[in-house]
Design a protein around this motif. Structure first.
Motif, PDB file in Angstrom:
ATOM      1  N   TYR A  98      -9.580 -19.032  60.955  1.00 47.25           N
ATOM      2  CA  TYR A  98      -9.934 -17.732  61.539  1.00 47.25           C
ATOM      3  C   TYR A  98     -10.138 -16.649  60.480  1.00 47.25           C
ATOM      4  O   TYR A  98     -10.982 -15.751  60.641  1.00 47.25           O
ATOM      5  N   LEU A  99      -9.404 -16.717  59.366  1.00 47.91           N
ATOM      6  CA  LEU A  99      -9.565 -15.705  58.318  1.00 47.91           C
ATOM      7  C   LEU A  99     -10.926 -15.827  57.641  1.00 47.91           C
ATOM      8  O   LEU A  99     -11.557 -14.819  57.298  1.00 47.91           O
ATOM      9  N   ASP A 100     -11.399 -17.061  57.456  1.00 49.15           N
ATOM     10  CA  ASP A 100     -12.726 -17.260  56.878  1.00 49.15           C
ATOM     11  C   ASP A 100     -13.811 -16.737  57.810  1.00 49.15           C
ATOM     12  O   ASP A 100     -14.805 -16.154  57.359  1.00 49.15           O
ATOM     13  N   VAL A 101     -13.635 -16.928  59.114  1.00 50.25           N
ATOM     14  CA  VAL A 101     -14.612 -16.422  60.080  1.00 50.25           C
ATOM     15  C   VAL A 101     -14.657 -14.896  60.046  1.00 50.25           C
ATOM     16  O   VAL A 101     -15.735 -14.291  60.052  1.00 50.25           O
ATOM     17  N   LEU A 102     -13.496 -14.271  59.983  1.00 47.59           N
ATOM     18  CA  LEU A 102     -13.459 -12.804  59.916  1.00 47.59           C
ATOM     19  C   LEU A 102     -14.067 -12.306  58.611  1.00 47.59           C
ATOM     20  O   LEU A 102     -14.752 -11.272  58.585  1.00 47.59           O
ATOM     21  N   ASP A 103     -13.838 -13.035  57.519  1.00 48.44           N
ATOM     22  CA  ASP A 103     -14.464 -12.674  56.243  1.00 48.44           C
ATOM     23  C   ASP A 103     -15.982 -12.780  56.333  1.00 48.44           C
ATOM     24  O   ASP A 103     -16.719 -11.957  55.765  1.00 48.44           O
ATOM     25  N   LEU A 104     -16.472 -13.805  57.028  1.00 48.78           N
ATOM     26  CA  LEU A 104     -17.918 -13.955  57.226  1.00 48.78           C
ATOM     27  C   LEU A 104     -18.484 -12.755  57.973  1.00 48.78           C
ATOM     28  O   LEU A 104     -19.557 -12.236  57.622  1.00 48.78           O
ATOM     29  N   VAL A 105     -17.788 -12.313  59.006  1.00 52.56           N
ATOM     30  CA  VAL A 105     -18.232 -11.147  59.771  1.00 52.56           C
ATOM     31  C   VAL A 105     -18.343  -9.927  58.852  1.00 52.56           C
ATOM     32  O   VAL A 105     -19.336  -9.182  58.895  1.00 52.56           O
ATOM     33  N   GLN A 106     -17.356  -9.735  57.996  1.00 51.70           N
ATOM     34  CA  GLN A 106     -17.397  -8.600  57.069  1.00 51.70           C
ATOM     35  C   GLN A 106     -18.523  -8.746  56.052  1.00 51.70           C
ATOM     36  O   GLN A 106     -19.216  -7.771  55.730  1.00 51.70           O
ATOM     37  N   PHE A 107     -18.718  -9.947  55.541  1.00 53.13           N
ATOM     38  CA  PHE A 107     -19.793 -10.201  54.585  1.00 53.13           C
ATOM     39  C   PHE A 107     -21.146  -9.851  55.202  1.00 53.13           C
ATOM     40  O   PHE A 107     -21.981  -9.190  54.568  1.00 53.13           O
ATOM     41  N   HIS A 126     -46.492 -14.886  58.321  1.00 47.50           N
ATOM     42  CA  HIS A 126     -45.324 -14.005  58.347  1.00 47.50           C
ATOM     43  C   HIS A 126     -45.753 -12.544  58.347  1.00 47.50           C
ATOM     44  O   HIS A 126     -46.892 -12.218  57.988  1.00 47.50           O
ATOM     45  N   HIS A 127     -44.814 -11.705  58.758  1.00 44.49           N
ATOM     46  CA  HIS A 127     -45.024 -10.260  58.658  1.00 44.49           C
ATOM     47  C   HIS A 127     -44.440  -9.753  57.342  1.00 44.49           C
ATOM     48  O   HIS A 127     -43.444 -10.287  56.847  1.00 44.49           O
ATOM     49  N   HIS A 128     -45.043  -8.718  56.809  1.00 40.42           N
ATOM     50  CA  HIS A 128     -44.445  -8.032  55.678  1.00 40.42           C
ATOM     51  C   HIS A 128     -43.504  -6.951  56.208  1.00 40.42           C
ATOM     52  O   HIS A 128     -43.800  -6.305  57.211  1.00 40.42           O
ATOM     53  N   ILE A 129     -42.365  -6.803  55.546  1.00 39.60           N
ATOM     54  CA  ILE A 129     -41.375  -5.806  55.967  1.00 39.60           C
ATOM     55  C   ILE A 129     -41.601  -4.540  55.150  1.00 39.60           C
ATOM     56  O   ILE A 129     -41.572  -4.569  53.907  1.00 39.60           O
ATOM     57  N   THR A 130     -41.823  -3.438  55.837  1.00 39.20           N
ATOM     58  CA  THR A 130     -42.157  -2.185  55.153  1.00 39.20           C
ATOM     59  C   THR A 130     -40.929  -1.366  54.773  1.00 39.20           C
ATOM     60  O   THR A 130     -40.962  -0.589  53.809  1.00 39.20           O
ATOM     61  N   SER A 131     -39.823  -1.523  55.532  1.00 45.17           N
ATOM     62  CA  SER A 131     -38.618  -0.739  55.226  1.00 45.17           C
ATOM     63  C   SER A 131     -37.413  -1.368  55.923  1.00 45.17           C
ATOM     64  O   SER A 131     -37.551  -2.238  56.793  1.00 45.17           O
ATOM     65  N   PHE A 132     -36.226  -0.898  55.518  1.00 43.27           N
ATOM     66  CA  PHE A 132     -34.970  -1.345  56.141  1.00 43.27           C
ATOM     67  C   PHE A 132     -34.139  -0.127  56.507  1.00 43.27           C
ATOM     68  O   PHE A 132     -34.184   0.900  55.812  1.00 43.27           O
ATOM     69  N   ASP A 133     -33.387  -0.237  57.569  1.00 42.17           N
ATOM     70  CA  ASP A 133     -32.452   0.823  57.968  1.00 42.17           C
ATOM     71  C   ASP A 133     -31.066   0.195  58.093  1.00 42.17           C
ATOM     72  O   ASP A 133     -30.774  -0.509  59.064  1.00 42.17           O
ATOM     73  N   ARG A 134     -30.225   0.451  57.093  1.00 42.70           N
ATOM     74  CA  ARG A 134     -28.902  -0.174  57.070  1.00 42.70           C
ATOM     75  C   ARG A 134     -28.008   0.367  58.174  1.00 42.70           C
ATOM     76  O   ARG A 134     -27.261  -0.391  58.803  1.00 42.70           O
ATOM     77  N   SER A 135     -28.057   1.659  58.420  1.00 44.08           N
ATOM     78  CA  SER A 135     -27.158   2.254  59.415  1.00 44.08           C
ATOM     79  C   SER A 135     -27.428   1.700  60.809  1.00 44.08           C
ATOM     80  O   SER A 135     -26.487   1.393  61.557  1.00 44.08           O
ATOM     81  N   ILE A 136     -28.694   1.548  61.173  1.00 46.58           N
ATOM     82  CA  ILE A 136     -29.019   0.999  62.487  1.00 46.58           C
ATOM     83  C   ILE A 136     -28.644  -0.476  62.559  1.00 46.58           C
ATOM     84  O   ILE A 136     -28.066  -0.943  63.547  1.00 46.58           O
ATOM     85  N   GLY A 137     -28.946  -1.222  61.499  1.00 46.40           N
ATOM     86  CA  GLY A 137     -28.602  -2.637  61.469  1.00 46.40           C
ATOM     87  C   GLY A 137     -27.107  -2.860  61.597  1.00 46.40           C
ATOM     88  O   GLY A 137     -26.657  -3.747  62.346  1.00 46.40           O
ATOM     89  N   GLN A 138     -26.318  -2.051  60.890  1.00 50.88           N
ATOM     90  CA  GLN A 138     -24.865  -2.198  60.964  1.00 50.88           C
ATOM     91  C   GLN A 138     -24.334  -1.778  62.324  1.00 50.88           C
ATOM     92  O   GLN A 138     -23.391  -2.403  62.849  1.00 50.88           O
ATOM     93  N   ALA A 139     -24.917  -0.749  62.911  1.00 47.85           N
ATOM     94  CA  ALA A 139     -24.468  -0.300  64.239  1.00 47.85           C
ATOM     95  C   ALA A 139     -24.737  -1.380  65.284  1.00 47.85           C
ATOM     96  O   ALA A 139     -23.888  -1.652  66.148  1.00 47.85           O
ATOM     97  N   GLU A 140     -25.900  -2.015  65.209  1.00 47.88           N
ATOM     98  CA  GLU A 140     -26.217  -3.096  66.139  1.00 47.88           C
ATOM     99  C   GLU A 140     -25.260  -4.280  65.937  1.00 47.88           C
ATOM    100  O   GLU A 140     -24.782  -4.870  66.907  1.00 47.88           O
ATOM    101  N   PHE A 141     -25.011  -4.611  64.684  1.00 48.50           N
ATOM    102  CA  PHE A 141     -24.128  -5.735  64.367  1.00 48.50           C
ATOM    103  C   PHE A 141     -22.711  -5.451  64.874  1.00 48.50           C
ATOM    104  O   PHE A 141     -22.070  -6.316  65.487  1.00 48.50           O
ATOM    105  N   LEU A 142     -22.214  -4.251  64.610  1.00 44.35           N
ATOM    106  CA  LEU A 142     -20.868  -3.881  65.037  1.00 44.35           C
ATOM    107  C   LEU A 142     -20.733  -3.963  66.552  1.00 44.35           C
ATOM    108  O   LEU A 142     -19.734  -4.476  67.077  1.00 44.35           O
TER     109      LEU A 142
END
Length: 302
Positions: A98-107, A126-142
């Motif tokens: 379980y600790l490794d799984v939680l570490d994976l989630v954090q990674f 494939h599509h080319h990626i023009t930009s990234f938004d870390r805050s939105i990605g992390q909010a969705e993941f959380l």
């Protein structure tokens, strides 16, 4: 997301310590989907052969970085392994610690970013990626992780700073927050460290919380009257807590019982005869019991 069943019968108590197989499978499926649609491309970019920038996640780079930081999990993720005891090489479910799984989630939380898709490159499909938004990605993941954890009654919570803490039951949260500050700073520090560690996801760190709280119990026995012996000082402290004879007798009995617990279990001593606690619920029970007692005693020292 809130499911209809949560409204009808209430959410499951978040009390489970181990991460079950269905959650491991669900997490890997979700993370794999994010890999496939480029959510890890900012830190692990798969570059277009025509030199037109990022077009997804470099799975090899993701795998090597994961291997360097999370030793118990490999990518591609494994949910089944061959049973070495079965001559027919039958596959059986595989569930990491379980600790490794939680570490994976954090990674994943640290490295996830939502991609914005640009032009479609028909030659490579494939599509080319023009930009990234870390805050939105992390909010969705959380939000997704919280849904998975809460729906399965797991006692863990991922926070926006990337840390995972253990969800305490309401009664334990209540008592840990009510132990009064005393005039003895060393005692205050012991209790504060114990309160912080009991929220840790690792059961061994929660065990350390129990040991620190018992150190606080031994400390509080001497604080009321340092010029007296430990026994005399504790007697005077208990006298100050209760004038009613029957209740005072109960306090005496509880103090004796808690001292015996600290001496018998692997809490204050490390002899081979000590009883080691392996169940997180048992650790929490002893922690809650002593914290309640300290809450009463500390009021006479504040």
């Amino acid at each position: 997301m809130k499911y209809f069943s949560d409204s009808e019968r209430g959410a499951l108590p978040r009390a489970k310590n181990e991460i079950p197989y269905n959650v491991w499978c669900g997490l890997t499926a979700y993370i794999q989907t994010l890999i496939d649609i480029g959510y890890f491309g900012e830190n692990f970019p798969d570059l277009c052969p025509d030199g037109q920038g990022c077009c997804g996640t470099d799975e090899k780079g993701f795998s090597l970085a994961l291997k360097a930081e999370i030793l118990g999990i490999e990518y591609p993720f494994i949910t089944e392994k061959e049973d070495s005891d079965d001559w027919m090489s039958k596959k059986v479910p595989f569930n990491p610690d379980y600790l490794d799984v939680l570490d994976l989630v954090q990674f994943c939380y640290v490295n996830v970013s939502k991609p914005t898709m640009g032009q479609f490159h028909s030659f490579f499909g494939h599509h080319h990626i023009t930009s990234f938004d870390r805050s939105i990605g992390q909010a969705e993941f959380l939000d997704k992780i919280d849904t998975i954890f809460s729906r399965n009654g797991l006692a863990y919570q991922l926070h926006s700073n990337g840390q995972i803490t253990r969800v305490l039951n309401p009664s334990l949260t209540s008592v840990t927050g009510q132990v009064s500050k005393t005039l003895d700073q060393e005692l205050n520090d012991l209790i504060a460290r114990a309160n912080k560690k009991i929220c840790n996801a690792d059961v061994q760190v929660r065990y350390e919380a129990l040991k620190e709280l018992w150190d606080g119990f031994e400390r509080i026995k001497t604080v009321f009257n340092p010029s007296q012996s430990k026994k005399q000082s504790m007697t005077q402290l208990l006298d100050a807590c209760a004038s009613d004879r029957e209740f005072r007798a109960q306090l005496e009995s509880e103090a004796t019982a808690l001292t015996t617990i600290g001496n018998s279990f692997f809490i204050r001593h490390s002899e081979v005869t000590q009883i080691k606690l392996n169940d997180s619920d048992h650790i929490e029970y002893f922690f809650h019991r002593l914290a309640s007692f300290l809450c009463l005693l500390a009021k006479k020292l504040s």
